[in-house]
Design a protein around this motif. Sequence first.
Motif, PDB file in Angstrom:
ATOM      1  N   ASP A  66      -5.299   2.121  72.369  1.00 16.86           N
ATOM      2  CA  ASP A  66      -6.296   1.216  72.030  1.00 16.86           C
ATOM      3  C   ASP A  66      -6.012  -0.265  72.115  1.00 16.86           C
ATOM      4  O   ASP A  66      -4.641  -0.639  72.144  1.00 16.86           O
ATOM      5  CB  ASP A  66      -7.241   1.475  70.838  1.00 16.86           C
ATOM      6  N   GLU A  67      -6.817  -1.101  72.156  1.00 13.57           N
ATOM      7  CA  GLU A  67      -6.580  -2.592  72.236  1.00 13.57           C
ATOM      8  C   GLU A  67      -5.211  -3.027  71.338  1.00 13.57           C
ATOM      9  O   GLU A  67      -4.556  -3.778  71.758  1.00 13.57           O
ATOM     10  CB  GLU A  67      -7.882  -3.412  72.245  1.00 13.57           C
ATOM     11  N   SER A  68      -5.719  -2.692  70.100  1.00 10.43           N
ATOM     12  CA  SER A  68      -4.491  -3.147  69.063  1.00 10.43           C
ATOM     13  C   SER A  68      -3.380  -2.630  69.179  1.00 10.43           C
ATOM     14  O   SER A  68      -2.224  -3.007  69.009  1.00 10.43           O
ATOM     15  CB  SER A  68      -5.035  -2.875  67.647  1.00 10.43           C
ATOM     16  N   ASN A 104     -13.821  -3.536  78.890  1.00  9.18           N
ATOM     17  CA  ASN A 104     -13.924  -4.919  78.308  1.00  9.18           C
ATOM     18  C   ASN A 104     -12.845  -5.356  77.150  1.00  9.18           C
ATOM     19  O   ASN A 104     -12.377  -6.161  76.907  1.00  9.18           O
ATOM     20  CB  ASN A 104     -15.476  -5.049  77.801  1.00  9.18           C
ATOM     21  N   ALA A 105     -12.549  -4.373  76.490  1.00 11.24           N
ATOM     22  CA  ALA A 105     -11.461  -4.664  75.403  1.00 11.24           C
ATOM     23  C   ALA A 105     -10.021  -4.984  75.889  1.00 11.24           C
ATOM     24  O   ALA A 105      -9.549  -5.756  75.400  1.00 11.24           O
ATOM     25  CB  ALA A 105     -11.419  -3.062  74.712  1.00 11.24           C
ATOM     26  N   LEU A 106      -9.950  -4.186  77.213  1.00 13.48           N
ATOM     27  CA  LEU A 106      -8.658  -4.519  77.909  1.00 13.48           C
ATOM     28  C   LEU A 106      -8.321  -5.897  78.401  1.00 13.48           C
ATOM     29  O   LEU A 106      -7.436  -6.474  78.581  1.00 13.48           O
ATOM     30  CB  LEU A 106      -8.358  -3.487  78.886  1.00 13.48           C
ATOM     31  N   ARG A 107      -9.638  -6.552  78.606  1.00 11.86           N
ATOM     32  CA  ARG A 107      -9.710  -7.978  79.309  1.00 11.86           C
ATOM     33  C   ARG A 107      -9.490  -8.735  78.287  1.00 11.86           C
ATOM     34  O   ARG A 107      -8.765  -9.832  78.326  1.00 11.86           O
ATOM     35  CB  ARG A 107     -11.323  -8.184  79.614  1.00 11.86           C
ATOM     36  N   LYS A 108      -9.352  -8.324  76.855  1.00  6.18           N
ATOM     37  CA  LYS A 108      -8.849  -9.307  75.771  1.00  6.18           C
ATOM     38  C   LYS A 108      -7.295  -9.182  75.478  1.00  6.18           C
ATOM     39  O   LYS A 108      -6.868  -9.662  74.756  1.00  6.18           O
ATOM     40  CB  LYS A 108      -9.448  -8.786  74.461  1.00  6.18           C
ATOM     41  N   THR A 109      -6.635  -8.480  76.480  1.00  2.00           N
ATOM     42  CA  THR A 109      -5.256  -8.164  76.312  1.00  2.00           C
ATOM     43  C   THR A 109      -4.609  -9.001  77.175  1.00  2.00           C
ATOM     44  O   THR A 109      -5.488  -9.555  78.087  1.00  2.00           O
ATOM     45  CB  THR A 109      -4.924  -6.581  76.193  1.00  2.00           C
ATOM     46  N   ASP A 110      -3.197  -8.719  77.361  1.00  2.71           N
ATOM     47  CA  ASP A 110      -2.445  -9.555  78.668  1.00  2.71           C
ATOM     48  C   ASP A 110      -2.521  -8.466  79.548  1.00  2.71           C
ATOM     49  O   ASP A 110      -1.763  -9.042  80.676  1.00  2.71           O
ATOM     50  CB  ASP A 110      -1.380 -10.060  78.214  1.00  2.71           C
ATOM     51  N   ILE A 111      -3.002  -7.365  79.646  1.00  4.02           N
ATOM     52  CA  ILE A 111      -3.115  -6.499  80.857  1.00  4.02           C
ATOM     53  C   ILE A 111      -3.633  -7.305  81.972  1.00  4.02           C
ATOM     54  O   ILE A 111      -4.909  -7.741  81.762  1.00  4.02           O
ATOM     55  CB  ILE A 111      -3.584  -5.261  80.678  1.00  4.02           C
ATOM     56  N   ASN A 112      -2.992  -7.294  83.344  1.00  2.00           N
ATOM     57  CA  ASN A 112      -3.462  -7.956  84.439  1.00  2.00           C
ATOM     58  C   ASN A 112      -3.426  -7.112  85.492  1.00  2.00           C
ATOM     59  O   ASN A 112      -3.722  -7.531  86.815  1.00  2.00           O
ATOM     60  CB  ASN A 112      -2.752  -9.211  84.633  1.00  2.00           C
ATOM     61  N   ARG A 113      -3.323  -5.977  85.617  1.00  2.00           N
ATOM     62  CA  ARG A 113      -2.998  -4.866  86.673  1.00  2.00           C
ATOM     63  C   ARG A 113      -3.417  -3.583  85.973  1.00  2.00           C
ATOM     64  O   ARG A 113      -2.666  -3.229  85.111  1.00  2.00           O
ATOM     65  CB  ARG A 113      -1.740  -4.915  87.205  1.00  2.00           C
ATOM     66  N   PHE A 114      -4.061  -2.732  86.859  1.00  2.00           N
ATOM     67  CA  PHE A 114      -4.444  -1.284  86.608  1.00  2.00           C
ATOM     68  C   PHE A 114      -3.788  -0.289  87.511  1.00  2.00           C
ATOM     69  O   PHE A 114      -3.961  -0.746  88.703  1.00  2.00           O
ATOM     70  CB  PHE A 114      -6.064  -1.244  86.613  1.00  2.00           C
ATOM     71  N   SER A 115      -3.235   0.623  87.177  1.00  2.00           N
ATOM     72  CA  SER A 115      -2.788   1.559  88.211  1.00  2.00           C
ATOM     73  C   SER A 115      -3.657   2.753  87.971  1.00  2.00           C
ATOM     74  O   SER A 115      -3.273   3.426  86.806  1.00  2.00           O
ATOM     75  CB  SER A 115      -1.208   2.037  88.097  1.00  2.00           C
ATOM     76  N   ILE A 116      -4.520   3.071  88.421  1.00  2.00           N
ATOM     77  CA  ILE A 116      -5.796   4.364  88.229  1.00  2.00           C
ATOM     78  C   ILE A 116      -5.177   5.528  89.040  1.00  2.00           C
ATOM     79  O   ILE A 116      -5.166   5.724  90.103  1.00  2.00           O
ATOM     80  CB  ILE A 116      -7.070   3.890  88.448  1.00  2.00           C
ATOM     81  N   GLY A 117      -5.104   6.689  88.191  1.00  2.00           N
ATOM     82  CA  GLY A 117      -4.605   7.944  88.652  1.00  2.00           C
ATOM     83  C   GLY A 117      -5.892   8.674  89.061  1.00  2.00           C
ATOM     84  O   GLY A 117      -6.398   9.476  88.439  1.00  2.00           O
ATOM     85  N   ILE A 118      -6.165   8.385  90.290  1.00  2.00           N
ATOM     86  CA  ILE A 118      -7.472   9.099  90.917  1.00  2.00           C
ATOM     87  C   ILE A 118      -7.200  10.486  91.481  1.00  2.00           C
ATOM     88  O   ILE A 118      -7.916  11.529  91.241  1.00  2.00           O
ATOM     89  CB  ILE A 118      -8.256   7.960  91.939  1.00  2.00           C
ATOM     90  N   GLN A 119      -6.110  10.371  92.339  1.00  2.00           N
ATOM     91  CA  GLN A 119      -5.608  11.774  92.948  1.00  2.00           C
ATOM     92  C   GLN A 119      -6.501  12.420  94.139  1.00  2.00           C
ATOM     93  O   GLN A 119      -6.305  12.467  95.099  1.00  2.00           O
ATOM     94  CB  GLN A 119      -5.372  12.767  91.984  1.00  2.00           C
ATOM     95  N   SER A 120      -7.835  12.451  93.720  1.00  2.00           N
ATOM     96  CA  SER A 120      -8.899  12.693  94.683  1.00  2.00           C
ATOM     97  C   SER A 120     -10.434  12.330  94.185  1.00  2.00           C
ATOM     98  O   SER A 120     -10.525  12.174  93.344  1.00  2.00           O
ATOM     99  CB  SER A 120      -8.616  14.415  95.062  1.00  2.00           C
TER     100      SER A 120
END
Length: 373
Positions: A66-68, A104-120
């Motif tokens: 989680d965000e915390s 929206n919670a992650l926007r409040k962190t310093d995360i600035n890139r997502f790697s999304i595991g879609i696969q298909s």
Amino acid sequence: MAGIYLHIPFCKQACYYCDFHFSTSFKYKRELVDALVKEIHLQKNYLQGETIETIYFGGGTPSVLDESELNRLLAAIHANHTVASNAEITLEANPDDLDKAKVNALRKTDINRFSIGIQSFFDDDLLWMNRVHRGDEAESSVKRAQDAGFENITIDLIYGYPLLTDAKWKSNLNKAFELQVPHVSAYSMTVEPKTALASFISKKVYPPLNEQQSASQFMQLTDAMREKGFEHYEISNFCKPGHYSRHNTNYWRGVKYIGIGPSAHAYNGFTRQWNIPNNARYMQSVQQNIIPAEVEELTEENRLNEYIMTSLRTIWGLDLDRLNAIAGGSAPLLLKAARHHFDKGWISQHEKIIYLTQTGKLYADAIASDLFF
């Protein structure tokens, strides 16, 4: 400059093909995060004061934090290292975790890139792999992230498995292009020992993989990416100009990094180390102020072979001058060993740089192995 990798060893369920270290029990998630925070402090001298340019939350499934919890880990990194103001901070995520509230919670962190595991994007493929999410979630997760303001997004896709016809593979690629993500990582399905997939194939529950299919779909992939203006900058990685994964690019270019968490690896140019792949033993060790790692001192031969393996995979190629800087006189020996690969058209040379050709990329591991010292 240097990087930090944090291994988050939790997943909701096990993908049949995966051999990474993880647990499907979240019972000790809080205690594991406590241990990660402590290990960040214990390992603070490994990078010898280098500024941190990239931070990467991998796994496992880091998006279960989680965000915390993410903020605690980032605060620990800032407390023990100097972090560049423009650091790339990546979170690997599964589509099913990226609902509107989580994004929206992650926007409040310093995360600035997502790697999304879609696969298909096909439900039958995802069920075959035992993925948690479904095709519509894969698409909507990317759109939610974009709508929230995350622009630096990469998605993972897999090819070369029995259910994936060429038509379905083309459809998966077209969906990625429609989503306008600037980076795509695409991997050929492999059968790793001791995985469910290996067991299913040995028992004839699943058919074996087909190398010819994988090679054909790799060529389909590279052609499609080139037509859409993506740079093929590493064998499995494609991006729009200027959207390289800075963290992974640093791996391939020999930049120092520290790995935090069970099974995480580290490299500082002189040693390589890897943590215990066991959550309970990892936490116990850290609680005793013991770094839970095995350490290997890198010999000249190790460093030569490491450079050969990583550099050949990239658009930047293998620099013969850098090879000689590691060990004087090594370039002529490598060129001699590479002669038959030149003859086959698998590698090429421009000035003092050696590159894999398009066909050569199909045999990258075998070529590198042939050139090892």
